[in-house]
Design an enzyme around this catalytic site. Structure first.
Site, mmCIF file in Angstrom:
data_model
loop_
_atom_site.group_PDB
_atom_site.id
_atom_site.type_symbol
_atom_site.label_atom_id
_atom_site.label_comp_id
_atom_site.label_asym_id
_atom_site.label_seq_id
_atom_site.Cartn_x
_atom_site.Cartn_y
_atom_site.Cartn_z
ATOM 1 N N ASN A 211 0.682 -1.236 -0.020
ATOM 2 C CA ASN A 211 -0.166 -0.056 -0.015
ATOM 3 C C ASN A 211 0.878 1.028 -0.058
ATOM 4 O OD1 ASN A 211 0.580 0.895 2.773
ATOM 5 N ND2 ASN A 211 -0.332 -1.268 3.328
ATOM 6 N N ASP A 280 -4.169 -6.640 4.797
ATOM 7 C CA ASP A 280 -4.940 -7.523 5.574
ATOM 8 C C ASP A 280 -4.979 -8.839 4.941
ATOM 9 O OD1 ASP A 280 -6.245 -5.571 7.211
ATOM 10 O OD2 ASP A 280 -7.445 -4.878 5.678
ATOM 11 N N PHE A 324 -4.499 2.825 14.584
ATOM 12 C CA PHE A 324 -4.780 3.885 13.659
ATOM 13 C C PHE A 324 -5.987 3.436 12.743
ATOM 14 C CE2 PHE A 324 -2.117 7.552 13.195
ATOM 15 C CZ PHE A 324 -1.078 7.364 14.387
ATOM 16 N N LYS A 338 -13.831 0.044 15.421
ATOM 17 C CA LYS A 338 -12.556 -0.785 15.539
ATOM 18 C C LYS A 338 -12.080 -0.691 16.778
ATOM 19 C CE LYS A 338 -8.229 -0.787 13.323
ATOM 20 N NZ LYS A 338 -7.167 -0.272 12.357
#
Ligand SMILES: Cc1cc2nc3c(=O)[nH]c(=O)nc-3n(C[C@H](O)[C@H](O)[C@H](O)COP(=O)(O)O)c2cc1C
Length: 395
Positions: A211, A280, A324, A338
């Site tokens: 990413n 992920d 985060f 989350k």
């Protein structure tokens, strides 16, 4: 600029690494500090005072007995106006003189008259550094509150290899900045584990999934925590950033490696801040050879271990856990979910949709949410300032 309004007095003594002091002065000027320089006679044998005058944009003091400005008594006025005195480089000689209370030149006399903190960056041949007299003088000065910027190890100017190399320009500037901005070291004794950067999930020997994370937010947190006196372990994915001086860095590549490194080091930490952008998913199988072009290709993915969740399950309520959350929609709602589902103490939410926020730049816009749902909005700011606000909130 962070050091605007700060008066820094640099004492320069006669060591071969003197040229690096010019870079330190330049960096401090760029941070907004007003830098003045005093030099020993030996230092002036290495580099002309004129060079330091041009770099610092201030007159340079080389003598106790300045006939033109005698009414000012240089060593007294210089010591009084300094917020911090830093001796860079510090010879074995000046260290010995300060430890012995000797005041026979502009640098040693000004230090005896000092009321501000004095930082000392030694640099010398490794035998001189390890000489028991030098070591005794350093210990004496440390016990009296003088602050040392520890030299590093490496190839020295004389060709010897060992300790005694002047600390890097960056380390010296960070140490000075830390002392001026956080003199109280409010995180002293705290152990902080920080993760930063992206992970790379191999597809075959030449390709991977990753990413856009630059690691800048995590590195800014690590740096800020170090300046405030914390002991920092930084688990870092592949990034292009300078390692914060003083941090223990564990470099990893994949999410699985990050999981292992975090779990291995979490036990020892008081605070864990997960600023890394962990993939992920990873390819289910890594092809042994480069995948050839031709025909359709699909790559089945497997889910990576959830590091934040595992930390929440194992250490929730025991250690301070900070996650985060980067979203492109419903930021606060998703971040709050989350925070709860992973049993965190804080979540730092940032959106990719806002200008100046996100992965790559030096700035961010975030909202810190705590367990009770309290929100602290931090508008567009440098990542360094956001790092300190996150640490303030944790404190
Ligand atoms: C070429 C050269 C390089 C030197 N480099 C160092 C050094 O890196 N560290 C040190 O402690 N002394 C070094 N010295 C010795 C000092 O210059 C000497 O001890 C001097 O008296 C120091 O004076 P000062 O502390 O007043 O500046 C060097 C001397 C020479 C000739």
């Amino acid at each position: 600029m962070p050091l605007t309004g700060k008066n820094i007095l640099i004492g320069v003594t006669g060591g071969i690494s003197i040229y690096k002091t010019l870079d330190v002065i330049s960096a401090l000027n760029k941070l907004g500090a007003n830098v003045k320089v005093m030099m020993t006679e030996s230092a002036a044998e290495f580099v002309s005072p004129m060079t330091f005058e041009a770099m610092s944009k201030n007159p340079v003091y080389t003598s106790l007995f300045d006939k033109k400005n005698a009414w000012r008594i240089p060593h007294i006025s210089l010591s009084k106006e300094a917020d911090l005195i830093a001796i860079i480089p510090a010879t074995a000689n000046i260290i010995g003189k300060i430890a012995g209370g000797i005041a026979d030149d502009i640098v040693s006399t000004t230090v005896v008259a000092a009321t501000s903190p004095v930082m000392i960056a030694p640099a010398m041949n490794t035998n001189m550094y390890h000489n028991p007299v030098t070591q005794r003088n350093i210990e004496t000065l440390k016990s009296l509150g003088y602050l040392f910027i520890t030299p590093t190890s490496g190839v020295l100017a004389c060709g010897d290899i060992g300790d005694g190399k002047l600390a890097s320009v960056e380390a010296i500037v960070e140490a000075i900045k830390g002392q001026l901005l956080y003199p109280e070291k409010d995180l002293l004794g705290k152990k902080i584990l920080v993760t930063a950067g992206p992970t790379q999930e191999a597809i075959d020997p030449v390709r991977y999934i990753t990413n856009h994370s630059s690691g800048k937010m995590g590195y800014a947190i690590a740096k800020a925590a170090l300046l405030r006196g914390a002991e920092v372990t930084l688990v870092s994915g592949p990034v292009n950033l300078t390692v914060p001086s003083g941090a223990e860095v564990i470099n990893i590549t994949s999410a699985k490696e990050m999981y292992d490194a975090v779990m291995e080091n979490a036990e020892n930490a008081d605070i864990i801040i997960k600023a890394a952008a962990v993939a992920d998913y990873r390819p289910e199988n890594i092809a042994e050879n480069k995948i050839k072009k031709g025909g359709e290709l699909s790559i089945p993915l497997s889910q990576n271990p959830d590091i934040v969740k595992s930390l929440g399950e194992k250490f929730g309520g025991e250690k301070v856990l900070v996650g985060f959350c980067m979203e492109t929609e419903d930021l606060i709602e998703n971040a709050s979910k989350k925070l709860k589902s992973k049993n965190l103490d804080f979540i730092v939410a940032n959106s990719l949709n806002e200008e100046g926020a996100g992965f790559k730049g030096d700035t961010n816009i975030v909202t810190i949410i705590d367990k009770s749902g309290n929100k602290t909005d931090i508008p567009l700011s440098q990542k360094e300032d956001i790092a300190n606000k996150i640490l303030d909130r944790i404190k």
